[in-house]
Write a protein that holds these residues in place. Sequence first.
Motif, PDB file in Angstrom:
ATOM      1  N   GLN A 165       0.809  -1.215   0.000  1.00  0.00           N
ATOM      2  CA  GLN A 165       0.000   0.000   0.000  1.00  0.00           C
ATOM      3  C   GLN A 165       0.844   1.267   0.000  1.00  0.00           C
ATOM      4  O   GLN A 165       0.305   2.370  -0.058  1.00  0.00           O
ATOM      5  N   TRP A 166       2.144   1.114   0.050  1.00  0.00           N
ATOM      6  CA  TRP A 166       3.029   2.272   0.212  1.00  0.00           C
ATOM      7  C   TRP A 166       3.650   2.696  -1.108  1.00  0.00           C
ATOM      8  O   TRP A 166       4.160   1.871  -1.859  1.00  0.00           O
ATOM      9  N   LEU A 167       3.599   4.007  -1.367  1.00  0.00           N
ATOM     10  CA  LEU A 167       4.395   4.618  -2.423  1.00  0.00           C
ATOM     11  C   LEU A 167       5.748   4.956  -1.824  1.00  0.00           C
ATOM     12  O   LEU A 167       5.820   5.592  -0.767  1.00  0.00           O
ATOM     13  N   VAL A 168       6.820   4.530  -2.472  1.00  0.00           N
ATOM     14  CA  VAL A 168       8.159   4.635  -1.880  1.00  0.00           C
ATOM     15  C   VAL A 168       9.004   5.607  -2.696  1.00  0.00           C
ATOM     16  O   VAL A 168       8.998   5.576  -3.936  1.00  0.00           O
ATOM     17  N   GLY A 169       9.723   6.470  -2.008  1.00  0.00           N
ATOM     18  CA  GLY A 169      10.580   7.425  -2.705  1.00  0.00           C
ATOM     19  C   GLY A 169      11.848   7.725  -1.931  1.00  0.00           C
ATOM     20  O   GLY A 169      11.931   7.509  -0.717  1.00  0.00           O
ATOM     21  N   MET A 170      12.841   8.220  -2.648  1.00  0.00           N
ATOM     22  CA  MET A 170      14.104   8.640  -2.047  1.00  0.00           C
ATOM     23  C   MET A 170      14.296  10.132  -2.254  1.00  0.00           C
ATOM     24  O   MET A 170      13.902  10.688  -3.289  1.00  0.00           O
ATOM     25  N   GLY A 205       8.003   6.069   2.888  1.00  0.00           N
ATOM     26  CA  GLY A 205       6.826   5.422   2.334  1.00  0.00           C
ATOM     27  C   GLY A 205       5.623   6.311   2.596  1.00  0.00           C
ATOM     28  O   GLY A 205       5.492   6.876   3.681  1.00  0.00           O
ATOM     29  N   VAL A 206       4.746   6.461   1.605  1.00  0.00           N
ATOM     30  CA  VAL A 206       3.529   7.258   1.752  1.00  0.00           C
ATOM     31  C   VAL A 206       2.341   6.353   1.458  1.00  0.00           C
ATOM     32  O   VAL A 206       2.273   5.732   0.384  1.00  0.00           O
ATOM     33  N   ASP A 207       1.437   6.248   2.416  1.00  0.00           N
ATOM     34  CA  ASP A 207       0.263   5.395   2.235  1.00  0.00           C
ATOM     35  C   ASP A 207      -0.555   5.908   1.048  1.00  0.00           C
ATOM     36  O   ASP A 207      -0.936   7.079   0.999  1.00  0.00           O
ATOM     37  N   CYS A 208      -0.827   5.012   0.108  1.00  0.00           N
ATOM     38  CA  CYS A 208      -1.447   5.433  -1.143  1.00  0.00           C
ATOM     39  C   CYS A 208      -2.903   5.864  -0.971  1.00  0.00           C
ATOM     40  O   CYS A 208      -3.456   6.534  -1.842  1.00  0.00           O
ATOM     41  N   ALA A 209      -3.521   5.511   0.151  1.00  0.00           N
ATOM     42  CA  ALA A 209      -4.920   5.885   0.369  1.00  0.00           C
ATOM     43  C   ALA A 209      -5.066   7.057   1.330  1.00  0.00           C
ATOM     44  O   ALA A 209      -5.917   7.919   1.139  1.00  0.00           O
ATOM     45  N   THR A 210      -4.227   7.095   2.366  1.00  0.00           N
ATOM     46  CA  THR A 210      -4.410   8.098   3.417  1.00  0.00           C
ATOM     47  C   THR A 210      -3.415   9.249   3.332  1.00  0.00           C
ATOM     48  O   THR A 210      -3.634  10.298   3.951  1.00  0.00           O
ATOM     49  N   GLY A 211      -2.304   9.066   2.625  1.00  0.00           N
ATOM     50  CA  GLY A 211      -1.272  10.088   2.576  1.00  0.00           C
ATOM     51  C   GLY A 211      -0.353  10.089   3.785  1.00  0.00           C
ATOM     52  O   GLY A 211       0.517  10.956   3.914  1.00  0.00           O
ATOM     53  N   LEU A 251      -0.690  15.042   6.070  1.00  0.00           N
ATOM     54  CA  LEU A 251      -1.350  14.229   5.039  1.00  0.00           C
ATOM     55  C   LEU A 251      -2.425  14.999   4.275  1.00  0.00           C
ATOM     56  O   LEU A 251      -2.688  14.693   3.106  1.00  0.00           O
ATOM     57  N   ASP A 252      -3.027  16.014   4.905  1.00  0.00           N
ATOM     58  CA  ASP A 252      -4.058  16.772   4.198  1.00  0.00           C
ATOM     59  C   ASP A 252      -3.480  17.531   3.015  1.00  0.00           C
ATOM     60  O   ASP A 252      -4.211  17.867   2.066  1.00  0.00           O
ATOM     61  N   LYS A 253      -2.174  17.807   3.043  1.00  0.00           N
ATOM     62  CA  LYS A 253      -1.528  18.518   1.939  1.00  0.00           C
ATOM     63  C   LYS A 253      -1.139  17.569   0.810  1.00  0.00           C
ATOM     64  O   LYS A 253      -0.718  18.011  -0.256  1.00  0.00           O
ATOM     65  N   LEU A 254      -1.279  16.272   1.061  1.00  0.00           N
ATOM     66  CA  LEU A 254      -0.912  15.268   0.059  1.00  0.00           C
ATOM     67  C   LEU A 254      -2.128  14.613  -0.593  1.00  0.00           C
ATOM     68  O   LEU A 254      -2.081  14.219  -1.757  1.00  0.00           O
ATOM     69  N   LEU A 255      -3.215  14.494   0.160  1.00  0.00           N
ATOM     70  CA  LEU A 255      -4.329  13.643  -0.264  1.00  0.00           C
ATOM     71  C   LEU A 255      -4.842  13.959  -1.666  1.00  0.00           C
ATOM     72  O   LEU A 255      -4.998  13.057  -2.499  1.00  0.00           O
ATOM     73  N   ASN A 256      -5.117  15.225  -1.940  1.00  0.00           N
ATOM     74  CA  ASN A 256      -5.726  15.574  -3.224  1.00  0.00           C
ATOM     75  C   ASN A 256      -4.787  15.370  -4.405  1.00  0.00           C
ATOM     76  O   ASN A 256      -5.247  15.300  -5.553  1.00  0.00           O
ATOM     77  N   LEU A 289      -2.431  12.774  -4.645  1.00  0.00           N
ATOM     78  CA  LEU A 289      -1.914  11.412  -4.799  1.00  0.00           C
ATOM     79  C   LEU A 289      -2.280  10.857  -6.171  1.00  0.00           C
ATOM     80  O   LEU A 289      -3.331  11.196  -6.725  1.00  0.00           O
ATOM     81  N   PRO A 290      -1.424  10.009  -6.729  1.00  0.00           N
ATOM     82  CA  PRO A 290      -1.667   9.499  -8.083  1.00  0.00           C
ATOM     83  C   PRO A 290      -3.012   8.787  -8.201  1.00  0.00           C
ATOM     84  O   PRO A 290      -3.474   8.126  -7.268  1.00  0.00           O
ATOM     85  N   ASP A 291      -3.646   8.935  -9.346  1.00  0.00           N
ATOM     86  CA  ASP A 291      -4.906   8.237  -9.605  1.00  0.00           C
ATOM     87  C   ASP A 291      -4.647   6.745  -9.728  1.00  0.00           C
ATOM     88  O   ASP A 291      -3.556   6.292 -10.074  1.00  0.00           O
ATOM     89  N   GLY A 292      -5.695   5.992  -9.446  1.00  0.00           N
ATOM     90  CA  GLY A 292      -5.605   4.558  -9.673  1.00  0.00           C
ATOM     91  C   GLY A 292      -4.875   3.819  -8.593  1.00  0.00           C
ATOM     92  O   GLY A 292      -4.487   2.671  -8.780  1.00  0.00           O
ATOM     93  N   VAL A 293      -4.689   4.434  -7.435  1.00  0.00           N
ATOM     94  CA  VAL A 293      -4.049   3.717  -6.353  1.00  0.00           C
ATOM     95  C   VAL A 293      -5.086   3.422  -5.298  1.00  0.00           C
ATOM     96  O   VAL A 293      -4.935   2.860  -4.350  1.00  0.00           O
TER      97      VAL A 293
END
Length: 732
Positions: free
Chosen positions: A428-433, A594-600, A721-726, A728-732
């Motif tokens: 469920q996690w989007l992962v980045g460096m 890691g960023v949760d793909c549903a909650t941010g 997370l409120d600054k990320l939610l809107n 987040l990539p579609d389809g996740v």
Amino acid sequence: MKFDTPAQNNPVDQLKVVGQPRDRIDGPLKTTGTAMYAYEWHDEVENVAYGCVIGAGIAKGRIVSMNTQAALAAPGVLAVITAENAGKLGKGERNAATLLGGPAIEHYHQAIGLVVAGTFEEACAAAALVEVQYQSEGGDWDLADKKPTVTEPPEDSPDKKVGNFNGAFEAAEVKFDATYTTPDQSHMAMEPHASMADWQGEKLTLWTSNQMIHWCHTDLAKTLNIPEENIHVRSPYIGGGFGGKLFLRSDALLAALGARATKRPVKVMLARPLIPNNTTHRPATIQRVRLGADARGHISAIAHESWNGNLPGGPTETATNQSEFLYAGANRLTGLRLAELDLPEGNAMRAPGEAPGMMVLEIAMDEMAEKLDIDPVEFRILNDTQVDPADPTRPFSRRQLVECLRTGAERFGWQARQAKPAQVRDGQWLVGMGMAAGFRNNLVATSGARVQLDAGGVITVETDMTDIGTGSYTIIAQTAAEMMGVPLEKVVVKLGDSTFPVSAGSGGQWGANTSTSGVYAACVKLREAVANRLGLDAARTEFADGQVKAGGRSLPLADAAANGVICVEDSIEFGDLAEKYQQSTFAGHFVEVGVDCATGEVRVRRMLAVCAAGRILNPKTARSQVIGAMTMGLGAALMEELAVDTRRGLFVNHDMAGYEVPVHADVPEQEVIFLEDTDPISSPMKAKGVGELGICGVSAAIANAIYNATGVRVRDYPITLDKLLNGLPDGV
């Protein structure tokens, strides 16, 4: 001792004790609860009374009336101190607001009174009975609202211009221009601000929690209008400071006033809600960064401007410090703007200036690298400079930024990073460096010490230097042991006492380097005195294994004090090397999130800091400082914010329940690498500070990693997370 030429080989270079990862010598005292903090000096005084501080209930205005009769009649109450009965008070050099308000109120929770009683509970119960009537006034509490009205720099901080920024920026092939914000933040040290005062006639002893004994000592004398020699300040152990305990605060003053009024020792601590509103905090900033470069990535124009607010007379947050030196670029502009706000005083918090400045600059560098389609590490390396960009004739004393970045990239596995955001998933996690450079100027200051040798061969060091959990006791002991050729167990260190020689104190990342240099200077004088006592040639004398050797003779060090203790005192005074060379410390920070793909929700997974800061005096205590700073950087990135009620002028989340800080579950795997380095320009120790370098750049590295994970660029800290939610990539 005057230090005005680069250090040559000296006894510290033996590295038998200095540079070794030794345990903190104060550790057993702290872990067994026998280290006495400011509120805990139970055995030195009797008949202690307790004070409860009353904080102003408005943010700006005047006290119309203050009825203390019910409080005075309450059980156990000994006195109620207010501005009306405290006597004529002065004001120290380092406070924007007065420490005992009334009738004028300058900020919310400004101390306006103290109830003293036989127990803490009695004092607090009585304080609730004090009735205060106010005349409230409107104020300015919103930096964004005030920003358009502040167009000129402060008188003491003019804009710094090199070349022609406007022309170069206009002509640049690739341009970047963005504005960022950082919030007000609180130090939130574990130990609250606390003091105990005791008068013996006209002499005052103050046990307090303060990082800078000399500043506290002199400002308290000015505030009480009494001679400095009548005050004895003691602060041997401090439970965290982070800059919040640099200055005299109301707990110390009110303890002294309460003790004078009751003729009993009085303890005063600031309740947790009073601390953010009644001490100092890191002020919020609004920062604009503009970068211009050619298509290959060479920066030709760089501008960094920052706005912050403060009470009248309060300092400016110098968030553009690093942008003067960190990257090359022939055309430059840095500028500060200071708005008058009626919030509590903004002042130093760990790495003032560079910490919020790097939070912004290092996101901007990543954004520019993306526009140029250049790897962020390579973009920074491409724009490295070995000289002061404003003065090419002035080199850096040591500059290993490129090595920090190269080492960090290799160790962290940077080559596996996907340049295009939102490409890596782990369940469920989007992962980045993400990464960022780290930068903090190396500051030096005069620092003194007294050392003595007794007939048992024991070296005793006395200096008013403080240990705020940083390991000062240990590195000072290591320095004396190395210089005098004795084991660490033969050194006794005494700190935090105004009767000791004045040191540089704990702050600004200068403490370790300058305090040990002061001890070095005193030990040089002690070595000379020992050699003379033993009839040896001081210039050819070797101190090792408890022996003094010269000219084929070897005598026990203790013999020099057989007929009496040898005691000497000296200080380190720095010449103009800081003018001839730019002295700075550098780091490379690397982070995976890691960023949760549903909650941010953001989870930092691992962190790496590669630091270049001269000789590391004790790798174990230095590592502890860096991981602590990295943790504070994580907090600044993701959660720390003093929320301002802009209608009433206060920080509403002014306690540890409402002000979020990282806890164990938030802190991931942390790795620290210190590059092999010495800087003979810095000091005879050839060291520099690391305690603040560790925070500089961390928040930006996390922000950049979040962008790499999600494709969402947030320019307003903290990144909740409120600054990320809107976004987040579609389809996740």
